[in-house]
Design a protein around this motif. Structure first.
Motif, PDB file in Angstrom:
ATOM      1  N   UNK A   1      -5.377   2.687  -5.167  1.00  0.00           N
ATOM      2  CA  UNK A   1      -6.661   1.970  -5.186  1.00  0.00           C
ATOM      3  C   UNK A   1      -7.105   1.573  -6.585  1.00  0.00           C
ATOM      4  N   UNK A   2      -6.847   2.447  -7.558  1.00  0.00           N
ATOM      5  CA  UNK A   2      -7.323   2.147  -8.918  1.00  0.00           C
ATOM      6  C   UNK A   2      -6.285   1.326  -9.673  1.00  0.00           C
ATOM      7  N   UNK A   3      -5.041   1.842  -9.701  1.00  0.00           N
ATOM      8  CA  UNK A   3      -4.012   1.122 -10.470  1.00  0.00           C
ATOM      9  C   UNK A   3      -3.434  -0.052  -9.704  1.00  0.00           C
ATOM     10  N   UNK A   4      -3.693  -0.089  -8.393  1.00  0.00           N
ATOM     11  CA  UNK A   4      -3.103  -1.121  -7.522  1.00  0.00           C
ATOM     12  C   UNK A   4      -1.583  -1.177  -7.699  1.00  0.00           C
ATOM     13  N   UNK A   5      -0.996   0.038  -7.661  1.00  0.00           N
ATOM     14  CA  UNK A   5       0.448   0.168  -7.865  1.00  0.00           C
ATOM     15  C   UNK A   5       1.273  -0.603  -6.848  1.00  0.00           C
ATOM     16  N   UNK A   6       0.701  -0.864  -5.688  1.00  0.00           N
ATOM     17  CA  UNK A   6       1.398  -1.687  -4.691  1.00  0.00           C
ATOM     18  C   UNK A   6       0.606  -2.961  -4.416  1.00  0.00           C
ATOM     19  N   UNK A   7      -0.135  -3.390  -5.417  1.00  0.00           N
ATOM     20  CA  UNK A   7      -0.897  -4.632  -5.293  1.00  0.00           C
ATOM     21  C   UNK A   7      -2.023  -4.489  -4.276  1.00  0.00           C
ATOM     22  N   UNK A   8      -2.329  -5.582  -3.604  1.00  0.00           N
ATOM     23  CA  UNK A   8      -3.459  -5.608  -2.680  1.00  0.00           C
ATOM     24  C   UNK A   8      -3.251  -4.707  -1.456  1.00  0.00           C
ATOM     25  N   UNK A   9      -1.992  -4.321  -1.201  1.00  0.00           N
ATOM     26  CA  UNK A   9      -1.722  -3.444  -0.056  1.00  0.00           C
ATOM     27  C   UNK A   9      -2.534  -2.155  -0.154  1.00  0.00           C
ATOM     28  N   UNK A  10      -2.857  -1.745  -1.410  1.00  0.00           N
ATOM     29  CA  UNK A  10      -3.563  -0.482  -1.605  1.00  0.00           C
ATOM     30  C   UNK A  10      -5.065  -0.631  -1.807  1.00  0.00           C
ATOM     31  N   UNK A  11      -5.592  -1.823  -1.600  1.00  0.00           N
ATOM     32  CA  UNK A  11      -7.032  -2.036  -1.779  1.00  0.00           C
ATOM     33  C   UNK A  11      -7.821  -1.208  -0.762  1.00  0.00           C
ATOM     34  N   UNK A  12      -7.213  -1.014   0.388  1.00  0.00           N
ATOM     35  CA  UNK A  12      -7.812  -0.180   1.432  1.00  0.00           C
ATOM     36  C   UNK A  12      -6.788   0.906   1.743  1.00  0.00           C
ATOM     37  N   UNK A  13      -7.263   2.122   2.029  1.00  0.00           N
ATOM     38  CA  UNK A  13      -6.317   3.178   2.412  1.00  0.00           C
ATOM     39  C   UNK A  13      -6.749   3.830   3.717  1.00  0.00           C
ATOM     40  N   UNK A  14      -5.749   4.350   4.413  1.00  0.00           N
ATOM     41  CA  UNK A  14      -5.980   5.209   5.570  1.00  0.00           C
ATOM     42  C   UNK A  14      -5.654   6.626   5.110  1.00  0.00           C
ATOM     43  N   UNK A  15      -6.551   7.548   5.376  1.00  0.00           N
ATOM     44  CA  UNK A  15      -6.250   8.956   5.107  1.00  0.00           C
ATOM     45  C   UNK A  15      -6.221   9.661   6.448  1.00  0.00           C
ATOM     46  N   UNK A  16      -5.120  10.330   6.721  1.00  0.00           N
ATOM     47  CA  UNK A  16      -5.016  10.975   8.030  1.00  0.00           C
ATOM     48  C   UNK A  16      -4.458  12.375   7.915  1.00  0.00           C
ATOM     49  N   UNK A  17      -4.705  13.140   8.949  1.00  0.00           N
ATOM     50  CA  UNK A  17      -4.232  14.511   9.014  1.00  0.00           C
ATOM     51  C   UNK A  17      -2.711  14.509   9.021  1.00  0.00           C
ATOM     52  N   UNK A  18      -2.134  15.441   8.308  1.00  0.00           N
ATOM     53  CA  UNK A  18      -0.680  15.554   8.319  1.00  0.00           C
ATOM     54  C   UNK A  18      -0.231  16.238   9.603  1.00  0.00           C
TER      55      UNK A  18
ATOM     56  N   UNK B   1      -1.319   3.287   2.164  1.00  0.00           N
ATOM     57  CA  UNK B   1      -1.814   1.947   1.849  1.00  0.00           C
ATOM     58  C   UNK B   1      -2.001   1.200   3.160  1.00  0.00           C
ATOM     59  N   UNK B   2      -3.089   0.459   3.272  1.00  0.00           N
ATOM     60  CA  UNK B   2      -3.335  -0.284   4.508  1.00  0.00           C
ATOM     61  C   UNK B   2      -2.318  -1.396   4.726  1.00  0.00           C
ATOM     62  N   UNK B   3      -1.967  -2.094   3.665  1.00  0.00           N
ATOM     63  CA  UNK B   3      -1.202  -3.343   3.806  1.00  0.00           C
ATOM     64  C   UNK B   3       0.302  -3.136   3.761  1.00  0.00           C
ATOM     65  N   UNK B   4       1.014  -4.240   3.828  1.00  0.00           N
ATOM     66  CA  UNK B   4       2.465  -4.266   3.841  1.00  0.00           C
ATOM     67  C   UNK B   4       3.006  -3.693   2.535  1.00  0.00           C
ATOM     68  N   UNK B   5       3.831  -2.653   2.604  1.00  0.00           N
ATOM     69  CA  UNK B   5       4.270  -2.002   1.369  1.00  0.00           C
ATOM     70  C   UNK B   5       5.761  -1.647   1.406  1.00  0.00           C
ATOM     71  N   UNK B   6       6.505  -2.272   2.317  1.00  0.00           N
ATOM     72  CA  UNK B   6       7.955  -2.067   2.395  1.00  0.00           C
ATOM     73  C   UNK B   6       8.329  -0.590   2.420  1.00  0.00           C
TER      74      UNK B   6
END
Ligand code: AMP
Ligand code: GLY
Length: 422
Positions: free
Chosen positions: A172-189, A146-151
């Motif tokens: 992104x769809x369920x917004x399980x962490x609210x607006x923090x998940x409106x944008x995501x970063x996907x990165x290599x593990x 999640x892009x935003x603050x998510x504790x």
């Protein structure tokens, strides 16, 4: 000097303990503090996010330095609001705290600064995130953030494509962490061992603290859910001088330089969460504050005056202040409430604290405790931090667990493998 410390955890107790010892400190307020901090500071029931109230309090009480523990008020602009009121603050302004407040911002800054980090992409549209995962996951496992603050709940290290797609669905769809998940970063593990490297910085110069290894999972053997941290130790033997120098030169300094160049100089503690892979440090994340529980192992080793170091950071003269740390070892074990990090009950009396207070080379920091009618009660998920000190990690570990054995409260749980086989 009248000082206010914002926060209420074990990190803040460790900071309060050092601040209260400083010759600079004539009065210490804790906003809101905890049962342990109440013994060395005046606790004031103000929440860390209550920015106008904190500024008003600092004005009314003629506070000359505010020290901020948690990230949330910094990301919300507490340092900016204090600056407008002419009150010095140890901790970055909002625009600089974005290094923790937005993972997309942090990654883009790392790319700009040439800082080693996992390759990444940023998505605002779930269908694009899914398409990217379907295209790339087979070749390379991914982490969805999640892009935003998510504790600390916003990172999904995925084993399979299905897991990664689920993470996109949740964020992104369920917004399980609210607006923090409106944008995501996907990165290599990335694979390797993690390291926390915290530095004091005045925005141009940085003074690293000893490296720390943190244990985030709830149970022994790194099993169970992620937590706020169940323990840590310093220094991990695999944090070699070569790795630390690379981290300093390739990660910390270019980040500070780039932040200053974009007009958002970074002052306070820069905490780099690193993955060491084949002798090379990569940045997993930045935090804009002291670590918890890292700070509980670092403060007992700090030999310099903490307030002096903070003032030097604020005033741009950190290069002269040179904080010194004892070259000893420290191990911190977190004692948590039964059920943590899930739901738990509070209000249980804590026994054994007087015994532990007498033990040499043991320091106890309170996290979720309350002091009521002359006794300490549990009041949070992470309750106490027991820190053992020694010449070797094994010695420090032994001291910490000897002290743990003296403490009891109903439901108490802790990891028994902190710093084991270090
Ligand atoms: P962060 O909040 O970004 O540090 O992520 C929290 C935790 O997720 C880290 O401490 C790592 O354990 C894990 N993590 C984050 N990014 C990666 C990555 N690229 N590869 C592997 N693990 C990661
Ligand atoms: N110990 C992890 C953190 O402070 O974020």
């Amino acid at each position: 000097m009248r000082i206010a410390l914002v926060g209420s955890g074990g990190r803040e107790h460790a900071l309060a303990w050092r601040i209260a010892q400083s010759p600079h400190c004539s009065q210490l307020f804790a906003l809101p503090g905890n049962g342990g901090i109440a013994q060395i500071a005046e606790c004031v029931p103000l929440a860390p996010r209550a920015i106008p109230e904190i500024v008003q309090f600092a004005r009314d009480q003629r506070v000359e330095l505010v020290v901020v523990g948690p990230e949330s008020p910094l990301i919300a602009g507490l340092a900016d609001a204090l600056a407008e009121a002419g009150i010095p603050c140890f901790g970055p302004r909002r625009a600089a705290a974005m290094l923790e407040g937005s993972k997309a911002f942090a990654k883009q800054l790392m790319a700009q600064a040439g800082v080693p980090t996992a390759p990444f992409a940023v998505f605002d549209q779930p269908e694009e995130a899914r398409a990217y995962l379907r295209q790339h996951f087979a070749a390379q496992p991914m982490v969805v953030k999640a892009d935003g603050e998510a504790l600390g709940k916003g990172v999904f290290v995925c084993e399979t494509l299905a897991d990664a797609l689920d993470a996109v669905e949740f964020l992104m769809e369920q917004r399980g962490l609210g607006e923090a998940g409106a944008r995501v970063v996907i990165e290599q593990r990335l694979y390797g061992r993690e390291l926390s490297l915290l530095c004091f910085t005045d925005s141009t110069h940085a003074e690293p603290m000893p490296p720390v290894r943190d244990y985030k999972r709830a149970f022994d053997g790194n099993r169970g859910p992620n937590t706020g941290g169940m323990g840590c130790y310093t220094p991990p033997p695999d944090a070699t001088p070569d790795i630390l120098q690379k981290a300093y030169e390739q990660i910390v300094l270019p980040t500070l330089r780039t932040m200053a160049e974009r007009g958002t100089p970074y002052q306070g503690v820069l905490y780099a969460g690193l993955m060491i892979s084949d002798g090379q440090p990569y940045t997993l994340e930045f935090n804009c504050r002291f670590g918890d529980p890292e700070t509980q192992t670092l403060m007992p080793l700090l030999e310099s005056d903490l307030v002096e170091v903070m003032l030097a950071s604020i005033e741009g003269r950190l290069r002269e202040a040179r904080p010194q740390f004892a070259s000893r070892c420290a191990v911190c074990v977190v004692l948590a409430s039964g059920g943590y990090p899930g739901s738990y009950r509070t209000g249980f009396p804590i026994e054994g604290l007087e015994t532990v207070a007498q033990m040499p080379d043991v320091v106890l920091f309170h996290a979720g405790t309350a002091f009521e009618s002359g006794r300490y009660l549990t009041a949070g998920g992470r309750v106490l931090n027991v820190v053992g000190l020694g010449e070797t990690i094994e010695q420090a570990r032994q001291r910490a667990y000897e002290a743990v054995a003296q403490i009891h409260f109903e439901g108490m749980h802790y990891r028994t493998d902190i710093a084991l086989n270090a």
